[in-house]
Design an enzyme around this catalytic site. Structure first.
Site, PDB file in Angstrom:
ATOM      1  N   LYS A  71     -10.253  -0.757  10.628  1.00 60.89           N
ATOM      2  CA  LYS A  71     -10.421  -1.939   9.769  1.00 60.89           C
ATOM      3  C   LYS A  71     -10.747  -3.178  10.600  1.00 60.89           C
ATOM      4  O   LYS A  71     -10.945  -4.259  10.068  1.00 60.89           O
ATOM      5  CB  LYS A  71      -9.159  -2.170   8.937  1.00 60.89           C
ATOM      6  CG  LYS A  71      -8.908  -1.030   7.927  1.00 60.89           C
ATOM      7  CD  LYS A  71      -7.716  -1.306   7.081  1.00 60.89           C
ATOM      8  CE  LYS A  71      -7.214  -0.079   6.337  1.00 60.89           C
ATOM      9  NZ  LYS A  71      -8.076   0.340   5.226  1.00 60.89           N
ATOM     10  N   CYS A  77      -4.796   2.522  -3.533  1.00 59.00           N
ATOM     11  CA  CYS A  77      -3.509   3.001  -2.964  1.00 59.00           C
ATOM     12  C   CYS A  77      -2.376   2.016  -3.224  1.00 59.00           C
ATOM     13  O   CYS A  77      -1.488   1.833  -2.377  1.00 59.00           O
ATOM     14  CB  CYS A  77      -3.621   3.285  -1.467  1.00 59.00           C
ATOM     15  SG  CYS A  77      -4.780   4.583  -1.091  1.00 59.00           S
ATOM     16  N   ASP A 110       3.245  -4.242   7.947  1.00 61.52           N
ATOM     17  CA  ASP A 110       1.992  -3.520   7.777  1.00 61.52           C
ATOM     18  C   ASP A 110       0.884  -4.566   7.937  1.00 61.52           C
ATOM     19  O   ASP A 110       0.630  -5.363   7.034  1.00 61.52           O
ATOM     20  CB  ASP A 110       1.971  -2.886   6.380  1.00 61.52           C
ATOM     21  CG  ASP A 110       0.615  -2.280   6.040  1.00 61.52           C
ATOM     22  OD1 ASP A 110      -0.344  -2.482   6.814  1.00 61.52           O
ATOM     23  OD2 ASP A 110       0.520  -1.618   4.993  1.00 61.52           O
ATOM     24  N   GLN A 150      -4.418  -5.229   7.011  1.00 55.99           N
ATOM     25  CA  GLN A 150      -5.443  -6.125   6.459  1.00 55.99           C
ATOM     26  C   GLN A 150      -5.401  -7.519   7.069  1.00 55.99           C
ATOM     27  O   GLN A 150      -6.209  -8.368   6.727  1.00 55.99           O
ATOM     28  CB  GLN A 150      -5.289  -6.235   4.934  1.00 55.99           C
ATOM     29  CG  GLN A 150      -5.469  -4.917   4.204  1.00 55.99           C
ATOM     30  CD  GLN A 150      -6.900  -4.391   4.268  1.00 55.99           C
ATOM     31  OE1 GLN A 150      -7.854  -5.129   4.555  1.00 55.99           O
ATOM     32  NE2 GLN A 150      -7.073  -3.112   3.986  1.00 55.99           N
ATOM     33  N   HIS A 157       0.876  -1.182   0.000  1.00 59.46           N
ATOM     34  CA  HIS A 157       0.000   0.000   0.000  1.00 59.46           C
ATOM     35  C   HIS A 157       0.908   1.225   0.000  1.00 59.46           C
ATOM     36  O   HIS A 157       2.039   1.174   0.503  1.00 59.46           O
ATOM     37  CB  HIS A 157      -0.817  -0.058   1.296  1.00 59.46           C
ATOM     38  CG  HIS A 157      -1.893   0.958   1.435  1.00 59.46           C
ATOM     39  ND1 HIS A 157      -1.639   2.269   1.786  1.00 59.46           N
ATOM     40  CD2 HIS A 157      -3.239   0.873   1.315  1.00 59.46           C
ATOM     41  CE1 HIS A 157      -2.778   2.926   1.877  1.00 59.46           C
ATOM     42  NE2 HIS A 157      -3.773   2.104   1.593  1.00 59.46           N
TER      43      HIS A 157
HETATM   44  C1  LIG Z   1      -2.423  -2.725   3.654  1.00 57.44           C
HETATM   45  C2  LIG Z   1      -2.742  -1.340   4.121  1.00 57.44           C
HETATM   46  N1  LIG Z   1      -1.787  -0.601   4.665  1.00 57.44           N
HETATM   47  C3  LIG Z   1      -2.009   0.637   5.126  1.00 57.44           C
HETATM   48  C4  LIG Z   1      -3.251   1.214   5.032  1.00 57.44           C
HETATM   49  C5  LIG Z   1      -3.475   2.585   5.564  1.00 57.44           C
HETATM   50  O1  LIG Z   1      -4.338   2.532   6.646  1.00 57.44           O
HETATM   51  P1  LIG Z   1      -4.940   3.855   7.294  1.00 57.44           P
HETATM   52  O2  LIG Z   1      -5.556   4.636   6.156  1.00 57.44           O
HETATM   53  O3  LIG Z   1      -5.937   3.363   8.266  1.00 57.44           O
HETATM   54  O4  LIG Z   1      -3.813   4.593   7.923  1.00 57.44           O
HETATM   55  C6  LIG Z   1      -4.285   0.489   4.434  1.00 57.44           C
HETATM   56  C7  LIG Z   1      -5.611   1.092   4.251  1.00 57.44           C
HETATM   57  O5  LIG Z   1      -6.333   0.749   3.340  1.00 57.44           O
HETATM   58  C8  LIG Z   1      -4.023  -0.821   3.985  1.00 57.44           C
HETATM   59  O6  LIG Z   1      -4.988  -1.557   3.435  1.00 57.44           O
END
Ligand SMILES: Cc1ncc(COP(=O)(O)O)c(C=O)c1O
Length: 419
Positions: free
Chosen positions: A239, A377, A213, A216, A132
């Site tokens: 999430k 993203c 990260d 998900q 992401h």
């Molecule tokens: C894999 C992953 N990393 C990071 C993020 C960023 O999360 P946040 O917008 O809650 O900071 C997301 C959000 O969709 C994501 O799916």
């Protein structure tokens, strides 16, 4: 049906779960909401909504700052939530749980602080092709700042890492210059569950700091940070059925002690003089300013809500939905699934020949069906697959086979209209 003899509800009952989400009663364009955008943000059970508003209604006060009763109650509630999160991810200490505003903030904290601690010209930060933007851009910023290089592990056609231990490709990722490995546990676009434990173990052999990260992964599986062996693990509350604006960076104590603070201000200090400031103990060193107290309390409640269920049973239900969606979507003419890894969570991305994802998303919305369209993203990943964007359905325990069928039927109808 739930198991009344045990605290954990081991029998999965989708209707019992649905009843806890007030938003599922909402009509969209006069149709019952079919919410298939859980990877973007999950819906909130009533308990979580109530916990946040109860804080404002009964104990609203700033934390760690006062001797008065409300401040003490708010502080206790916040720290109880920290302990709940600690237990959930099996961290050794509650002070290894740092509250942030979300995964993005957690990774920015990690990249900024580790950059300062570790990176120098010629060093390398290793990521993968399915990250992401939140796990790309902060590392790019750090690399630019300290003269390091970003290296990317390529992705296969099925949406998996192009490395394996059997032919040494995993080992060869690491050079004497590699300082940080930053990888997603689960891909938000493809749904791929990555074998992170193996890669973390390899990284450790090379003295590389590991950052995961977990945005998900955490809603769908047991995450045990000690078992994974990672140094840092980032995730977002929203999430995993908690409010927006709250997230976590787990960090191994010894590393957090060495890392410089990210943001300066109140709460994160020990002594301030104009000549020099000394910093507070963990976790407060990394928590400058007034935190999102209601969000933290909501996150604690969301974790307790999740713990009332057997998360494996939830994941099995989501997997059934994924398999059904995969089978049925393949009957749509010209449809291509992006991401066909063996190990996936309930996330399915697809493109349909001759149909733009925005048009499809708009037509699905007319039927009350919420899916996500666009690049999610993950622009470099879109480039890898030669598409500008996809339509993505992502499942939660409250989704049903009927809802998947409704999406597939609406997609077929949309294809007829748009071609
Ligand atoms: C894999 C992953 N990393 C990071 C993020 C960023 O999360 P946040 O917008 O809650 O900071 C997301 C959000 O969709 C994501 O799916």
């Amino acid at each position: 049906m739930t198991n009344s003899t045990s605290a954990v509800k081991t029998v999965f009952d989708v209707e019992e779960i649905r009843a806890q989400f007030p938003i599922l009663k909402v009509l969209v364009h006069g149709k019952p909401l079919v919410y298939l955008d859980n990877a973007a943000t999950s819906q909130k059970p009533r308990r979580v909504i109530k916990a946040g508003s109860a804080y404002y209604a009964t104990i609203n006060a700033n934390v760690h700052r006062g001797v008065h009763t409300l401040s003490t109650l708010a502080t206790d509630a916040q720290e109880a939530a920290r302990e709940t999160v600690r237990g959930h991810i099996n961290a050794r200490h509650a002070h290894e749980v740092i509250f942030t505003s979300g995964t993005t903030a957690s990774i920015n904290l990690a990249a900024s602080s580790l950059g300062q601690l570790l990176l120098k010209p010629g060093d390398e930060v290793l990521i993968t092709g399915m990250e992401h933007h939140a796990n790309i851009v902060p590392w790019q910023l750090a690399c630019e700042r300290y003269g390091a290089t970003l290296k990317v592990i390529p992705i296969t056609e099925s949406g998996e890492w192009e490395i394996s231990r059997s032919d040494d490709r995993m080992i060869r990722q690491f050079t004497e210059h590699t300082k940080v490995l930053a990888i997603s546990h689960v891909s938000n676009t493809l749904g791929t569950i990555n074998p992170i434990k193996e890669l973390i173990a390899e990284a450790k052999k090379h003295g590389v700091i590991t950052v995961v990260d977990g945005a998900q992964a955490i809603p769908h599986m047991h995450v045990d940070v000690q078992d994974l062996g990672c140094d840092l693990y980032a995730f977002s509350g929203h999430k995993m059925y908690a409010p927006t604006g709250i997230g976590v960076l787990y960090g191994r104590e010894e590393l957090l002690e060495q890392m410089p603070p990210w943001q300066g201000g109140g709460e994160m200090i020990d002594q301030v003089t104009f000549a020099k400031t000394t910093y507070a103990k963990l976790p407060f060193k990394f928590e400058a300013g007034t935190p999102h107290i209601a969000g933290i309390i909501g996150l604690g409640e969301a974790v307790r809500w999740l713990q009332d269920y057997d998360i494996d049973a939830m994941a099995a239900h989501e997997h059934t939905l994924l398999e059904h969606a995969t089978k049925e979507l393949r009957t749509v003419e010209g449809l291509r699934i992006i991401g066909t890894a063996k190990e996936k969570v309930g996330v399915i991305s697809f493109v349909i020949e001759g149909v733009h994802h925005y048009d499809l998303g708009t037509l699905l919305d007319q039927q009350g069906i919420a899916v996500r369209t666009g690049h999610h993203c993950t622009q470099p990943l879109m480039e890898r697959f030669g598409v500008s964007g996809t339509t993505r359905a992502s499942f939660a325990p409250f989704n049903t086979i009927d809802e998947v069928d409704a999406m597939v039927a609406a997609a077929k109808k949309a294809v007829k209209m748009l071609r």
